[in-house]
Design an enzyme around this catalytic site. Structure first.
Site, PDB file in Angstrom:
ATOM      1  N   ASN A  58       0.875  -1.170   0.000  1.00  0.00           N
ATOM      2  CA  ASN A  58       0.000   0.000   0.000  1.00  0.00           C
ATOM      3  C   ASN A  58       0.914   1.223   0.000  1.00  0.00           C
ATOM      4  OD1 ASN A  58      -1.685   2.131   0.525  1.00  0.00           O
ATOM      5  ND2 ASN A  58      -2.470   1.332   2.473  1.00  0.00           N
ATOM      6  N   VAL A  59       0.921   1.964  -1.095  1.00  0.00           N
ATOM      7  CA  VAL A  59       1.880   3.073  -1.216  1.00  0.00           C
ATOM      8  C   VAL A  59       1.640   4.185  -0.191  1.00  0.00           C
ATOM      9  CG1 VAL A  59       2.358   2.661  -3.666  1.00  0.00           C
ATOM     10  CG2 VAL A  59       0.549   4.284  -3.009  1.00  0.00           C
ATOM     11  N   ASN A  85       2.674   5.570 -10.204  1.00  0.00           N
ATOM     12  CA  ASN A  85       1.464   5.482 -11.019  1.00  0.00           C
ATOM     13  C   ASN A  85       0.209   5.143 -10.207  1.00  0.00           C
ATOM     14  OD1 ASN A  85      -0.102   4.747 -13.644  1.00  0.00           O
ATOM     15  ND2 ASN A  85      -0.116   2.858 -12.441  1.00  0.00           N
ATOM     16  N   SER A 146      -2.394  14.266 -13.890  1.00  0.00           N
ATOM     17  CA  SER A 146      -3.648  14.132 -14.632  1.00  0.00           C
ATOM     18  C   SER A 146      -4.037  15.477 -15.226  1.00  0.00           C
ATOM     19  CB  SER A 146      -4.765  13.672 -13.684  1.00  0.00           C
ATOM     20  OG  SER A 146      -6.034  13.876 -14.271  1.00  0.00           O
ATOM     21  N   TYR A 158      -8.885  14.812  -5.802  1.00  0.00           N
ATOM     22  CA  TYR A 158      -8.041  14.275  -6.887  1.00  0.00           C
ATOM     23  C   TYR A 158      -7.240  15.401  -7.550  1.00  0.00           C
ATOM     24  CZ  TYR A 158      -7.058  11.350 -11.051  1.00  0.00           C
ATOM     25  OH  TYR A 158      -6.457  10.630 -12.073  1.00  0.00           O
ATOM     26  N   ALA A 160      -6.361  18.310  -6.290  1.00  0.00           N
ATOM     27  CA  ALA A 160      -5.341  18.823  -5.371  1.00  0.00           C
ATOM     28  C   ALA A 160      -4.130  17.898  -5.355  1.00  0.00           C
ATOM     29  CB  ALA A 160      -5.930  18.964  -3.966  1.00  0.00           C
ATOM     30  N   ILE A 191      -8.136   8.124 -20.524  1.00  0.00           N
ATOM     31  CA  ILE A 191      -7.516   6.936 -21.109  1.00  0.00           C
ATOM     32  C   ILE A 191      -8.393   5.719 -20.798  1.00  0.00           C
ATOM     33  CG2 ILE A 191      -5.373   5.589 -21.268  1.00  0.00           C
ATOM     34  CD1 ILE A 191      -4.933   8.618 -21.803  1.00  0.00           C
TER      35      ILE A 191
HETATM   36  N1  LIG Z   1      -7.275   6.340 -16.785  1.00  0.00           N
HETATM   37  C1  LIG Z   1      -7.266   7.650 -16.958  1.00  0.00           C
HETATM   38  O1  LIG Z   1      -8.041   8.205 -17.754  1.00  0.00           O
HETATM   39  C2  LIG Z   1      -6.291   8.505 -16.188  1.00  0.00           C
HETATM   40  C3  LIG Z   1      -6.211   9.860 -16.516  1.00  0.00           C
HETATM   41  C4  LIG Z   1      -5.317  10.666 -15.836  1.00  0.00           C
HETATM   42  C5  LIG Z   1      -4.528  10.128 -14.835  1.00  0.00           C
HETATM   43  N2  LIG Z   1      -4.632   8.821 -14.519  1.00  0.00           N
HETATM   44  C6  LIG Z   1      -3.777   8.321 -13.451  1.00  0.00           C
HETATM   45  O2  LIG Z   1      -3.019   7.221 -13.928  1.00  0.00           O
HETATM   46  C7  LIG Z   1      -2.765   6.307 -12.869  1.00  0.00           C
HETATM   47  C8  LIG Z   1      -3.231   4.913 -13.265  1.00  0.00           C
HETATM   48  O3  LIG Z   1      -4.601   4.982 -13.608  1.00  0.00           O
HETATM   49  P1  LIG Z   1      -5.408   3.729 -14.183  1.00  0.00           P
HETATM   50  O4  LIG Z   1      -6.477   4.284 -15.037  1.00  0.00           O
HETATM   51  O5  LIG Z   1      -4.496   2.706 -14.719  1.00  0.00           O
HETATM   52  O6  LIG Z   1      -6.095   3.211 -12.819  1.00  0.00           O
HETATM   53  P2  LIG Z   1      -6.611   1.756 -12.401  1.00  0.00           P
HETATM   54  O7  LIG Z   1      -7.637   2.003 -11.358  1.00  0.00           O
HETATM   55  O8  LIG Z   1      -7.006   0.957 -13.597  1.00  0.00           O
HETATM   56  O9  LIG Z   1      -5.300   1.099 -11.761  1.00  0.00           O
HETATM   57  C9  LIG Z   1      -4.738   1.622 -10.601  1.00  0.00           C
HETATM   58  C10 LIG Z   1      -3.947   0.533  -9.899  1.00  0.00           C
HETATM   59  O10 LIG Z   1      -3.429   1.112  -8.684  1.00  0.00           O
HETATM   60  C11 LIG Z   1      -3.601   0.194  -7.637  1.00  0.00           C
HETATM   61  N3  LIG Z   1      -3.666   0.881  -6.348  1.00  0.00           N
HETATM   62  C12 LIG Z   1      -4.690   1.607  -5.856  1.00  0.00           C
HETATM   63  N4  LIG Z   1      -4.412   2.052  -4.628  1.00  0.00           N
HETATM   64  C13 LIG Z   1      -3.171   1.601  -4.321  1.00  0.00           C
HETATM   65  C14 LIG Z   1      -2.338   1.728  -3.189  1.00  0.00           C
HETATM   66  N5  LIG Z   1      -2.737   2.402  -2.087  1.00  0.00           N
HETATM   67  N6  LIG Z   1      -1.117   1.144  -3.212  1.00  0.00           N
HETATM   68  C15 LIG Z   1      -0.703   0.440  -4.295  1.00  0.00           C
HETATM   69  N7  LIG Z   1      -1.470   0.273  -5.406  1.00  0.00           N
HETATM   70  C16 LIG Z   1      -2.687   0.860  -5.424  1.00  0.00           C
HETATM   71  C17 LIG Z   1      -4.895  -0.533  -7.966  1.00  0.00           C
HETATM   72  O11 LIG Z   1      -5.015  -1.778  -7.307  1.00  0.00           O
HETATM   73  C18 LIG Z   1      -4.793  -0.656  -9.486  1.00  0.00           C
HETATM   74  O12 LIG Z   1      -4.161  -1.868  -9.867  1.00  0.00           O
HETATM   75  C19 LIG Z   1      -3.479   6.878 -11.639  1.00  0.00           C
HETATM   76  O13 LIG Z   1      -2.569   7.633 -10.877  1.00  0.00           O
HETATM   77  C20 LIG Z   1      -4.516   7.795 -12.250  1.00  0.00           C
HETATM   78  O14 LIG Z   1      -4.900   8.814 -11.371  1.00  0.00           O
HETATM   79  C21 LIG Z   1      -5.499   7.980 -15.167  1.00  0.00           C
END
Ligand SMILES: NC(=O)c1ccc[n+]([C@@H]2O[C@H](COP(=O)([O-])OP(=O)(O)OC[C@H]3O[C@@H](n4cnc5c(N)ncnc54)[C@H](O)[C@@H]3O)[C@@H](O)[C@H]2O)c1
Length: 248
Positions: A58-59, A85, A146, A158, A160, A191
């Site tokens: 858990n990060v 990420n 983001s 989010y 902030a 995405i």
């Molecule tokens: N998908 C989008 O459109 C988008 C857009 C902008 C930014 N982002 C950012 O990109 C990153 C990845 O997004 P995604 O769409 O792949 O999300 P996702 O929800 O598909 O995957 C996120 C992963 O992070 C893991 N995770 C969650 N909390 C955690 C914790 N406390 N410790 C360790 N792992 C944890 C989850 O289990 C999951 O496998 C995120 O930071 C998100 O905010 C995504």
């Protein structure tokens, strides 16, 4: 940085963007430490990639993050890169007013997103930088921000956190350059991942139409941008917008 044979840690790598980055960087010869809170999924994800290991963490938990980086250092003897990420969404209005009733975003709802999306980046960045400085080999840290970092409706928490992530990227570029550690951030637009799949159908359809390209981005396109930050040795402290010209 030549990615071949480098040890790169990716958080939130069990699925979505993190997993796409793991596959992409592994294809370029990196050894990948996939980190996720979901142990089952990350173990499976790592098993599908050559030269990769899965780690549960858990990060947002300081002790877990310290133990994680010590373990990765023990397993691989070095850490060359980190992609911060892992992220979560807990959207809601600051204050909702309906039929004369006020309901407020709870501190817990605000804090839970700050804990993972901002403090988690701080903790992993701090541990990675410590190991990189000790090894004397330099390194690269990439933080995933983001498009919402500019402030977005329903995303006080989010937005902030994602603005803070860009500020930390710049601060670290200044502090860590003397150790040959570079940083970079990516601000993705919408995405196609499990995260956006959680959106209500109407919002999902609208999001895709917000880009003049009239589609969402793919995880592969974000992975390409991560790789570019690793490979370009004069890039540091800046955020790259990979959003198909979307403005929210
Ligand atoms: N998908 C989008 O459109 C988008 C857009 C902008 C930014 N982002 C950012 O990109 C990153 C990845 O997004 P995604 O769409 O792949 O999300 P996702 O929800 O598909 O995957 C996120 C992963 O992070 C893991 N995770 C969650 N909390 C955690 C914790 N406390 N410790 C360790 N792992 C944890 C989850 O289990 C999951 O496998 C995120 O930071 C998100 O905010 C995504």
């Amino acid at each position: 940085m030549d990615i071949n044979n480098k040890v790169i840690v990716i958080t939130g790598a069990a699925r979505g963007l993190g997993f796409a980055m793991a596959e992409y960087l592994a294809d370029k010869g990196a050894k990948i430490a996939l980190v996720d809170i979901d142990i089952e999924s990350v173990t499976h994800a790592a098993s599908t990639i050559t030269d990769a290991k899965g780690y549960s963490c858990n990060v947002a938990n300081e002790a877990e993050v310290e133990a994680l980086f010590n373990q990765i250092k023990e397993d691989y003897s070095r850490i060359d890169g980190l992609v911060n990420n892992a992220g979560i969404l807990r959207d809601g209005l600051l204050v909702k007013y309906r039929d004369g009733e006020i309901s407020k975003m709870s501190l817990e709802q605000f804090q839970s997103v700050i804990d993972v999306n901002l403090s988690g980046v701080f903790l992993c960045g701090r541990e990675a930088a410590s190991h990189m400085i000790e090894s004397g080999n330099g390194g690269v840290i990439v933080n995933i921000s983001s498009i919402s970092r500019a402030g977005n409706f329903g995303q006080t928490n989010y937005s902030a956190a994602k603005a803070g992530v860009v500020a930390m990227t710049t601060a670290w570029a200044q502090e860590l350059a003397k150790f040959n550690i570079r940083t970079g951030a990516i601000a993705p637009g919408f995405i196609e991942t499990e995260m956006t799949a959680q959106m209500p159908q109407k919002a999902y359809d609208m999001a895709a139409q917000m880009s003049p390209l009239k589609r969402m981005g793919t995880p592969y396109e974000i992975a390409q941008a991560v790789s570019f930050i690793f490979e370009n040795d004069f890039l540091s402290g800046r955020v790259i917008e990979v959003d198909g010209a979307t403005r929210i």
